[in-house]
Design a protein around this motif. Structure first.
Motif, PDB file in Angstrom:
ATOM      1  N   UNK A  13       0.698   4.935  11.578  1.00 20.73           N
ATOM      2  CA  UNK A  13      -0.280   3.991  11.020  1.00 20.73           C
ATOM      3  C   UNK A  13      -0.589   2.892  12.032  1.00 20.73           C
ATOM      4  N   UNK A  14       0.434   2.365  12.669  1.00 18.93           N
ATOM      5  CA  UNK A  14       0.215   1.329  13.692  1.00 18.93           C
ATOM      6  C   UNK A  14      -0.576   1.892  14.873  1.00 18.93           C
ATOM      7  N   UNK A  15      -0.322   3.153  15.202  1.00 22.59           N
ATOM      8  CA  UNK A  15      -1.083   3.795  16.281  1.00 22.59           C
ATOM      9  C   UNK A  15      -2.558   3.897  15.912  1.00 22.59           C
ATOM     10  N   UNK A  16      -2.836   4.219  14.666  1.00 24.14           N
ATOM     11  CA  UNK A  16      -4.231   4.286  14.214  1.00 24.14           C
ATOM     12  C   UNK A  16      -4.879   2.902  14.243  1.00 24.14           C
ATOM     13  N   UNK A  17      -4.117   1.834  14.001  1.00 27.13           N
ATOM     14  CA  UNK A  17      -4.691   0.481  14.130  1.00 27.13           C
ATOM     15  C   UNK A  17      -5.232   0.279  15.545  1.00 27.13           C
ATOM     16  N   UNK A  18      -4.416   0.651  16.533  1.00 23.42           N
ATOM     17  CA  UNK A  18      -4.849   0.503  17.926  1.00 23.42           C
ATOM     18  C   UNK A  18      -6.028   1.416  18.231  1.00 23.42           C
ATOM     19  N   UNK A  19      -5.935   2.658  17.800  1.00 23.69           N
ATOM     20  CA  UNK A  19      -6.967   3.630  18.121  1.00 23.69           C
ATOM     21  C   UNK A  19      -8.300   3.247  17.471  1.00 23.69           C
TER      22      UNK A  19
ATOM     23  N   UNK B 190       5.757   7.640   4.562  1.00 26.23           N
ATOM     24  CA  UNK B 190       4.751   7.839   5.610  1.00 26.23           C
ATOM     25  C   UNK B 190       5.329   7.330   6.926  1.00 26.23           C
ATOM     26  N   UNK B 191       4.776   7.790   8.024  1.00 24.17           N
ATOM     27  CA  UNK B 191       5.222   7.379   9.354  1.00 24.17           C
ATOM     28  C   UNK B 191       4.499   6.084   9.719  1.00 24.17           C
ATOM     29  N   UNK B 192       5.205   4.976   9.643  1.00 19.45           N
ATOM     30  CA  UNK B 192       4.594   3.674   9.909  1.00 19.45           C
ATOM     31  C   UNK B 192       4.141   3.543  11.356  1.00 19.45           C
ATOM     32  N   UNK B 193       4.840   4.188  12.286  1.00 13.53           N
ATOM     33  CA  UNK B 193       4.431   4.122  13.688  1.00 13.53           C
ATOM     34  C   UNK B 193       3.069   4.785  13.891  1.00 13.53           C
TER      35      UNK B 193
ATOM     36  N   UNK C 120       0.830  -1.205   0.000  1.00 12.46           N
ATOM     37  CA  UNK C 120       0.000   0.000   0.000  1.00 12.46           C
ATOM     38  C   UNK C 120       0.865   1.255   0.000  1.00 12.46           C
ATOM     39  N   UNK C 121       1.900   1.267   0.831  1.00 17.84           N
ATOM     40  CA  UNK C 121       2.786   2.432   0.896  1.00 17.84           C
ATOM     41  C   UNK C 121       3.521   2.621  -0.428  1.00 17.84           C
TER      42      UNK C 121
END
Length: 254
Positions: free
Chosen positions: A218-224, A213-216, A205-206
């Protein structure tokens, strides 16, 4: 009326999704979206008009029903199921997201950062107080989610760009559906929604998105996104603890 005749000839009605807020039915090659909140439908119609990527054809609207033509091809995948789509298909989805994000902003605002943070606090407290999830799982993911709670430059976002909403045929995007959450928002939220539960395709996708893009984040949005979704899913008859779904996404952050 041709559409009425077409619907009259159909022998089967498929319930795509249904809960007390809205329902989507498929009747032949027509999708009927029934929504009690016409503000959401207003957003959906205007967003599809403004979006620079393929969207379903609007056949007619008679509140509370919106009729859309079915898209050719198949969905990129489903949350909780392995995706059979190729790397090229995932990259095409990333490229479509980039095209949308580069478009002029829609005229209506998106979610405010302070409202999002307040809602996250409330949902985490509910999950712990009601024993829905272990406290350490919620607390850990709450800390991960903090990386998403930062100022962002608003772009035209789909707002619910999950893989079931992206349709392709021969690795080409034929359309993106369900625009009722569209608005000004964080580009990385769309990329996180697209790859939720399918971390193995994040690189594709990236690559299609075409910029760093800031992968961290994106991972934070997965949790949120997962923390915010669980109560709604439970209350509307869905199972966020099914394999590969939101609870598993949270566990993968531990």
């Amino acid at each position: 009326m041709v559409i009425s005749a077409t619907l009259a000839d159909v022998e089967e009605v498929e319930v795509v999704v249904a809960h007390h807020e809205r329902a989507t039915l498929r009747v032949g090659d027509v999708f009927l979206k029934i929504d009690a909140d016409q503000t959401r439908t207003d957003v959906e119609v205007e967003a599809m008009t403004l979006a620079p990527i393929p969207t379903p054809e609007i056949l007619w609207r008679k509140p509370p029903v919106l009729a859309l033509a079915a898209l050719p091809g198949t969905a990129l995948g489903r949350l909780g199921e392995p995706s059979t789509a190729s790397s090229a298909a995932w990259a095409a989805a990333g490229a479509a997201a980039r095209m949308l994000h580069d478009a002029p902003l829609p005229p209506w605002p998106g979610r405010r950062l302070d409202e999002l943070a307040s809602r996250l606090d409330g949902e985490c407290q509910w999950l712990i107080t009601n024993g829905v999830l272990p406290a350490d799982l919620v607390t850990r993911n709450r800390r991960v989610a903090e990386a998403a709670l930062r100022p962002w430059a608003p772009v035209f976002t789909h707002g619910d760009l999950q893989i079931a909403h992206v349709f392709l045929d021969d690795d080409e995007i034929t359309g993106v559906v369900d625009w009722s959450e569209a608005g000004q928002g964080d580009a990385l939220y769309d990329l996180a929604s697209l790859t939720l539960g399918h971390e193995e395709h994040l690189g594709d996708v990236v690559a299609g998105y075409g910029t760093d893009v800031d992968l961290d984040v994106i991972r934070a949005w997965w949790s949120l996104r997962s923390l915010l979704a669980i109560r709604w899913l439970v209350e509307h008859g869905f199972d966020p603890s099914a394999p590969g779904c939101e609870v598993d996404v949270l566990k993968s952050r531990m």
